[in-house]
Design a protein around this motif. Structure first.
Motif, mmCIF file in Angstrom:
data_model
loop_
_atom_site.group_PDB
_atom_site.id
_atom_site.type_symbol
_atom_site.label_atom_id
_atom_site.label_comp_id
_atom_site.label_asym_id
_atom_site.label_seq_id
_atom_site.Cartn_x
_atom_site.Cartn_y
_atom_site.Cartn_z
ATOM 1 N N GLY A 1 -9.913 14.829 -6.254
ATOM 2 C CA GLY A 1 -9.987 14.098 -7.515
ATOM 3 C C GLY A 1 -9.360 12.720 -7.462
ATOM 4 N N GLY A 2 -8.644 12.404 -6.382
ATOM 5 C CA GLY A 2 -8.031 11.093 -6.241
ATOM 6 C C GLY A 2 -6.609 10.997 -6.750
ATOM 7 N N ALA A 3 -6.029 12.121 -7.197
ATOM 8 C CA ALA A 3 -4.655 12.088 -7.700
ATOM 9 C C ALA A 3 -3.629 12.081 -6.573
ATOM 10 N N LEU A 4 -4.001 12.588 -5.402
ATOM 11 C CA LEU A 4 -3.157 12.593 -4.217
ATOM 12 C C LEU A 4 -3.927 11.891 -3.113
ATOM 13 N N ASP A 5 -3.218 11.104 -2.297
ATOM 14 C CA ASP A 5 -3.903 10.290 -1.300
ATOM 15 C C ASP A 5 -4.332 11.076 -0.064
ATOM 16 N N LEU A 6 -3.375 11.798 0.536
ATOM 17 C CA LEU A 6 -3.659 12.529 1.762
ATOM 18 C C LEU A 6 -3.004 13.901 1.733
ATOM 19 N N MET A 7 -3.590 14.835 2.470
ATOM 20 C CA MET A 7 -2.956 16.137 2.657
ATOM 21 C C MET A 7 -3.576 16.778 3.891
ATOM 22 N N LEU B 1 4.174 19.308 -3.772
ATOM 23 C CA LEU B 1 3.168 18.778 -4.693
ATOM 24 C C LEU B 1 2.173 19.847 -5.135
ATOM 25 N N GLY B 2 2.489 21.114 -4.836
ATOM 26 C CA GLY B 2 1.609 22.209 -5.211
ATOM 27 C C GLY B 2 1.158 22.984 -3.989
ATOM 28 N N GLY B 3 0.500 24.118 -4.221
ATOM 29 C CA GLY B 3 -0.061 24.897 -3.128
ATOM 30 C C GLY B 3 -1.184 24.139 -2.446
ATOM 31 N N GLU B 4 -1.647 24.676 -1.326
ATOM 32 C CA GLU B 4 -2.697 23.982 -0.577
ATOM 33 C C GLU B 4 -3.961 23.771 -1.409
ATOM 34 N N SER B 5 -4.358 24.778 -2.159
ATOM 35 C CA SER B 5 -5.558 24.626 -2.985
ATOM 36 C C SER B 5 -5.353 23.567 -4.060
ATOM 37 N N ASP B 6 -4.136 23.500 -4.607
ATOM 38 C CA ASP B 6 -3.838 22.475 -5.619
ATOM 39 C C ASP B 6 -3.884 21.075 -5.009
ATOM 40 N N MET B 7 -3.243 20.904 -3.857
ATOM 41 C CA MET B 7 -3.232 19.586 -3.219
ATOM 42 C C MET B 7 -4.630 19.166 -2.786
ATOM 43 N N ILE C 1 0.855 -1.182 0.000
ATOM 44 C CA ILE C 1 0.000 0.000 0.000
ATOM 45 C C ILE C 1 0.893 1.235 0.000
ATOM 46 N N LYS C 2 0.864 1.988 -1.084
ATOM 47 C CA LYS C 2 1.673 3.198 -1.197
ATOM 48 C C LYS C 2 0.755 4.420 -1.134
ATOM 49 N N LEU C 3 1.049 5.307 -0.203
ATOM 50 C CA LEU C 3 0.241 6.500 -0.005
ATOM 51 C C LEU C 3 1.145 7.726 -0.013
ATOM 52 N N ARG C 4 0.701 8.784 -0.681
ATOM 53 C CA ARG C 4 1.434 10.050 -0.699
ATOM 54 C C ARG C 4 0.678 11.080 0.132
ATOM 55 N N TYR C 5 1.434 11.784 0.981
ATOM 56 C CA TYR C 5 0.873 12.778 1.902
ATOM 57 C C TYR C 5 1.536 14.119 1.609
ATOM 58 N N GLY C 6 0.744 15.111 1.239
ATOM 59 C CA GLY C 6 1.277 16.437 0.923
ATOM 60 C C GLY C 6 0.885 17.472 1.954
ATOM 61 N N GLN D 1 4.482 8.104 2.154
ATOM 62 C CA GLN D 1 5.525 9.028 1.732
ATOM 63 C C GLN D 1 5.053 10.459 1.982
ATOM 64 N N VAL D 2 5.885 11.264 2.663
ATOM 65 C CA VAL D 2 5.502 12.604 3.077
ATOM 66 C C VAL D 2 6.237 13.645 2.239
ATOM 67 N N TYR D 3 5.481 14.599 1.686
ATOM 68 C CA TYR D 3 6.029 15.652 0.830
ATOM 69 C C TYR D 3 5.715 17.018 1.448
ATOM 70 N N PRO D 4 6.667 17.596 2.198
ATOM 71 C CA PRO D 4 6.435 18.889 2.842
ATOM 72 C C PRO D 4 6.733 20.065 1.919
ATOM 73 N N GLY D 5 6.520 21.272 2.457
ATOM 74 C CA GLY D 5 6.949 22.486 1.760
ATOM 75 C C GLY D 5 6.295 22.718 0.422
ATOM 76 N N SER D 6 5.040 22.290 0.257
ATOM 77 C CA SER D 6 4.294 22.509 -0.998
ATOM 78 C C SER D 6 4.993 21.898 -2.210
#
Length: 335
Positions: free
Chosen positions: A87-93, A75-81, A32-37, A68-73
């Protein structure tokens, strides 16, 4: 799925209470791979505690869950994430400033001068008011974890004069998140609020696109905003916290055993992060003063009086609705 607020209060933790994680089962399934922005910078407790949780999650699942944790924007600004999670393109934020776009009353925790102390904050946000907000997000397609991260009480920094009375805000260009509640607050106080993503803030202050900003001390320190400001006015005007979001479809696809582990560890991370923020804010004041900024004590009553007389509270009560406002006032008193 039709659920009551009381039912929702136990929904998020039901799996954790009723299941024992079975790493053997998880190990036999696909990883299970999850990305967190997040917009929080790497050194902020809102990142370090999530990174710590990701390691514990991996250990408890014997490597079956990779968060996997991606800090400091990154993966994009808060509105983008936020849009990516919807939309399901990012798992968590995690965020606070943009979620009002789909649940209007979700920003109720940011009503100016509503929470006198942290006891009031957690009574409301870990209790009925928080459950009311989480249920609404669930029905809008987003799973919200039961414990919020603390972003702290927000204070105003400026590069020229300090802000100690409402009149000091007249005409000032102040950066705010892209949230109508923030915009309305500072418009009512006579300022010129300028919505910007957090990732753009340092440069905007450096180049004087905006004259000031408002954020908690821990974030002012970790983002080095003290390098481009001169004054800190301790307004404590808003308590700000981050919900942790996951797309409902993505969350429901995670095996129950994995949900149990993730829920427990992210909840523990949030509680630990709250203690970190308290300690960090105390140290941040010392460090920011040492960096050359001047702190100013602020009497909050005149600011609240201006807002009340201008109809700020009655207007937002109407927008948020009587039920949400009633739950807020149940824990903080009449506004």
């Amino acid at each position: 799925m039709n659920i009551t607020r009381r039912t929702f209060g136990t929904l998020a933790t039901g799996a954790a209470a009723g299941l024992v994680a079975a790493p053997g089962i998880l190990r036999a399934a696909p990883k299970i791979k999850l990305r967190y922005g997040t917009a929080f910078p790497p050194t902020h407790p809102g990142v370090t505690r999530i990174v710590e949780a990701s390691k514990t999650i991996a250990a408890r699942s014997e490597g079956a869950i990779d968060l996997q944790v991606y800090p400091g924007s990154q993966l994009g600004g808060e509105s983008d994430m936020f849009a990516q999670v919807r939309g399901g393109a990012l798992d968590l934020m995690s965020t606070s400033s943009v979620n009002q776009t789909i649940v209007p009353f979700a920003a109720i925790n940011a009503v100016a001068f509503a929470f006198p102390t942290y006891d009031h904050v957690w009574k409301a946000m870990d209790g009925d008011l928080g459950d009311f907000v989480r249920k609404a997000f669930f029905e809008a397609g987003l799973f919200v974890f039961p414990k919020m991260l603390d972003n702290g009480y927000r204070n105003i920094t400026t590069g020229s004069k300090p802000i100690v009375t409402p009149a000091d805000l007249a005409g000032m260009k102040i950066r705010v998140p892209g949230n109508q509640l923030w915009v309305t607050l500072f418009q009512t106080l006579g300022a010129a609020p300028t919505p910007l993503n957090f990732g753009e803030l340092y440069a905007a202050l450096q180049t004087h696109i905006v004259d000031g900003q408002e954020n908690p001390l821990a974030l002012i320190q970790s983002s080095k905003l003290y390098e481009v400001q001169k004054h800190v006015s301790m307004t404590g005007h808003i308590w700000d916290g981050h919900h942790i979001f996951c797309n409902n479809r993505r969350w429901s696809a995670v095996p129950a055993e994995a949900q149990t582990i993730i829920l427990e560890e992210l909840s523990t991370a949030a509680v630990n992060e709250r203690a970190d923020i308290k300690a960090l804010n105390e140290q941040a004041k010392i460090d920011i003063e040492a960096a050359g900024l001047t702190f100013h004590t602020v009497d909050k009553a005149p600011f609240r009086d201006v807002l009340a007389k201008a109809g700020f509270y009655t207007g937002w009560k109407e927008k948020f609705g009587a039920e949400a406002w009633g739950l807020l006032e149940k824990d903080v008193g009449t506004l």
